[in-house]
Design an enzyme around this catalytic site. Structure first.
Site, mmCIF file in Angstrom:
data_model
loop_
_atom_site.group_PDB
_atom_site.id
_atom_site.type_symbol
_atom_site.label_atom_id
_atom_site.label_comp_id
_atom_site.label_asym_id
_atom_site.label_seq_id
_atom_site.Cartn_x
_atom_site.Cartn_y
_atom_site.Cartn_z
ATOM 1 N N THR A 16 0.865 -1.443 0.084
ATOM 2 C CA THR A 16 -0.089 -0.014 -0.040
ATOM 3 C C THR A 16 0.903 1.186 0.052
ATOM 4 O O THR A 16 0.470 2.236 -0.594
ATOM 5 C CB THR A 16 -0.855 -0.019 1.355
ATOM 6 O OG1 THR A 16 -1.872 -0.927 1.265
ATOM 7 C CG2 THR A 16 -1.645 1.356 1.439
ATOM 8 N N SER A 63 1.216 -7.619 -0.567
ATOM 9 C CA SER A 63 1.908 -8.705 0.339
ATOM 10 C C SER A 63 0.947 -9.853 0.532
ATOM 11 O O SER A 63 1.580 -10.965 1.143
ATOM 12 C CB SER A 63 2.587 -8.064 1.536
ATOM 13 O OG SER A 63 1.442 -7.838 2.402
ATOM 14 N N THR A 96 1.507 -4.274 4.453
ATOM 15 C CA THR A 96 1.324 -4.555 5.795
ATOM 16 C C THR A 96 0.549 -5.862 5.962
ATOM 17 O O THR A 96 0.831 -6.449 7.125
ATOM 18 C CB THR A 96 0.343 -3.365 6.364
ATOM 19 O OG1 THR A 96 -0.854 -3.366 5.971
ATOM 20 C CG2 THR A 96 1.292 -2.087 6.344
ATOM 21 N N ASP A 97 0.089 -6.411 5.182
ATOM 22 C CA ASP A 97 -0.681 -7.589 5.342
ATOM 23 C C ASP A 97 0.201 -8.556 5.888
ATOM 24 O O ASP A 97 -0.259 -9.518 6.707
ATOM 25 C CB ASP A 97 -1.499 -7.922 4.213
ATOM 26 C CG ASP A 97 -2.820 -7.369 4.195
ATOM 27 O OD1 ASP A 97 -3.006 -6.199 4.803
ATOM 28 O OD2 ASP A 97 -3.801 -7.550 3.070
HETATM 29 C C1 SIN Z 1 -0.363 -5.236 0.921
HETATM 30 O O1 SIN Z 1 -0.063 -6.024 2.308
HETATM 31 O O2 SIN Z 1 0.293 -5.172 -0.093
HETATM 32 C C2 SIN Z 1 -1.444 -4.460 1.202
HETATM 33 C C3 SIN Z 1 -2.171 -3.845 2.146
HETATM 34 C C4 SIN Z 1 -1.007 -2.808 2.937
HETATM 35 O O3 SIN Z 1 0.288 -2.779 2.493
HETATM 36 O O4 SIN Z 1 -1.651 -2.235 3.660
#
Ligand code: SIN
Length: 335
Positions: A16, A63, A96-97
């Site tokens: 993200t 991710s 973040t995932d």
């Molecule tokens: C991801 O994990 O690539 C998408 C969600 C995020 O980064 O918050």
């Protein structure tokens, strides 16, 4: 006398933090991993005064699509960067995932005392108030701080500094999605880094693994009232080497499940009990450990899985595996 700025390898993988939506107000319907690192840096205040950045895109993924092969590729790139005498630290941008899984994998495998810091964003780069530029700035500050050395892999999100073993995404959308205040081993305030005092040096576990260690097939099965045992049998039939049981409470195993997990161990599958609760320590307790199951200590199911994948991939003897969990799952405090 002026000191040269630290040279930091800034390795981008997507997420993200590099995401774009058509509308600055759209915080949900964006596409992750749209901007390369040069474009991302061009949209934010310069970091020139903090470090000399050597930036490189090494992947461009959401991710949720990370795989063990992705961890290994990232790990090998990070290891090469820290092995370079011209590089003082690494910052990795990441979705973040699954940031917590990559961070823990790197903590267990990358051999270095140089700072390795992961960061990401909860809001896309196109948002009116994206958290990405601040998180990235804070991550570079932390990586540039000599006091970050020897603490193992770190994550910096929303001004908190978290050790890899503790980092966990705990909210779907809040800017404060990672960790709780008590989990932080430091914070970035107003451009200054405050490490907790006295310093808990949660150094990387003394780990026998490397970024070349093969990863065995291990899956997670979640417990809940009335849960089916079919996933266990299906995974065993598929040939998994290990299973992490994400049980309730202290990694509790319902009677129906215990029989199927026991059959799995009879078939040579290693079973680790962890807790779906997310906090606290899973300890040895009867009757679950009358069965030949291991317990995860303070590692959550996802982190237990990464450790078991490495331990089995490295060919560690079954009799040594609980010792490996005990050694790694307890935070190490060193002088
Ligand atoms: C991801 O994990 O690539 C998408 C969600 C995020 O980064 O918050």
């Amino acid at each position: 006398m002026t000191h040269p700025l630290p040279r930091i390898a800034l390795l981008a993988t997507g997420g993200t933090i590099a995401g774009l939506a058509d509308d600055a107000a759209d915080l949900i319907g964006y596409r992750a991993a749209q901007l390369g690192i040069a474009a991302l840096l061009a949209r934010m205040p310069a970091l020139d005064g903090l470090a000399t950045l050597v930036a490189e895109d090494i992947a461009a993924i959401d991710s949720k699509d990370a795989t063990p092969a992705f961890w290994q590729a990232v790990g090998q790139r990070v290891q090469a960067a820290v092995d370079d005498p011209a590089i003082d630290a690494v910052v990795l941008t990441h979705g973040t995932d699954t940031l917590e899984e990559t961070a823990w994998y790197l903590d267990l495998t990358v051999q270095t005392r140089k700072p390795v810091v992961l960061t990401g964003a909860m809001r896309p780069a196109s948002a009116t108030l994206s958290d990405g530029p601040q998180n990235l700035t804070d991550a570079v500050r932390v990586a540039a701080d000599p006091r970050a050395a020897g603490r193992g892999v770190l994550a910096v999100m929303n001004a908190r500094i978290l050790a890899a073993r503790r980092v966990a995404k705990q909210h779907t959308s809040s800017l404060d999605a990672f960790g709780l205040r008590d989990d932080a081993i430091g914070a970035v305030y107003d451009g200054a880094i405050r490490w907790r005092d006295p310093l808990p040096r949660m150094a990387a576990p003394v780990s026998p693994f490397s970024v070349r260690t093969p990863l065995a097939a291990v899956d997670i099965v979640v417990g809940y009232a009335g849960c089916s045992t079919a996933p266990i049998d299906a995974l065993v039939a598929e040939g998994v080497a290990g299973l992490v049981w994400a049980g309730t409470g202290n990694g509790a195993v319902p009677t129906t499940v215990a029989a199927r997990l026991r059959a799995a161990t009879d078939a040579g599958v290693v079973v680790v009990r962890a807790s779906r609760g997310g906090r606290g320590t899973v300890t040895r307790c009867a009757p679950d450990d009358d069965q030949p199951f291991l317990h995860s200590g303070d590692l959550d199911p996802g982190k237990s899985r990464v450790l078991l994948m490495l331990a089995l991939g490295a060919g560690e003897a079954a009799a040594a595996l609980q010792g490996r969990f005990d050694a790694v799952a307890t935070p190490r405090v060193t002088p």
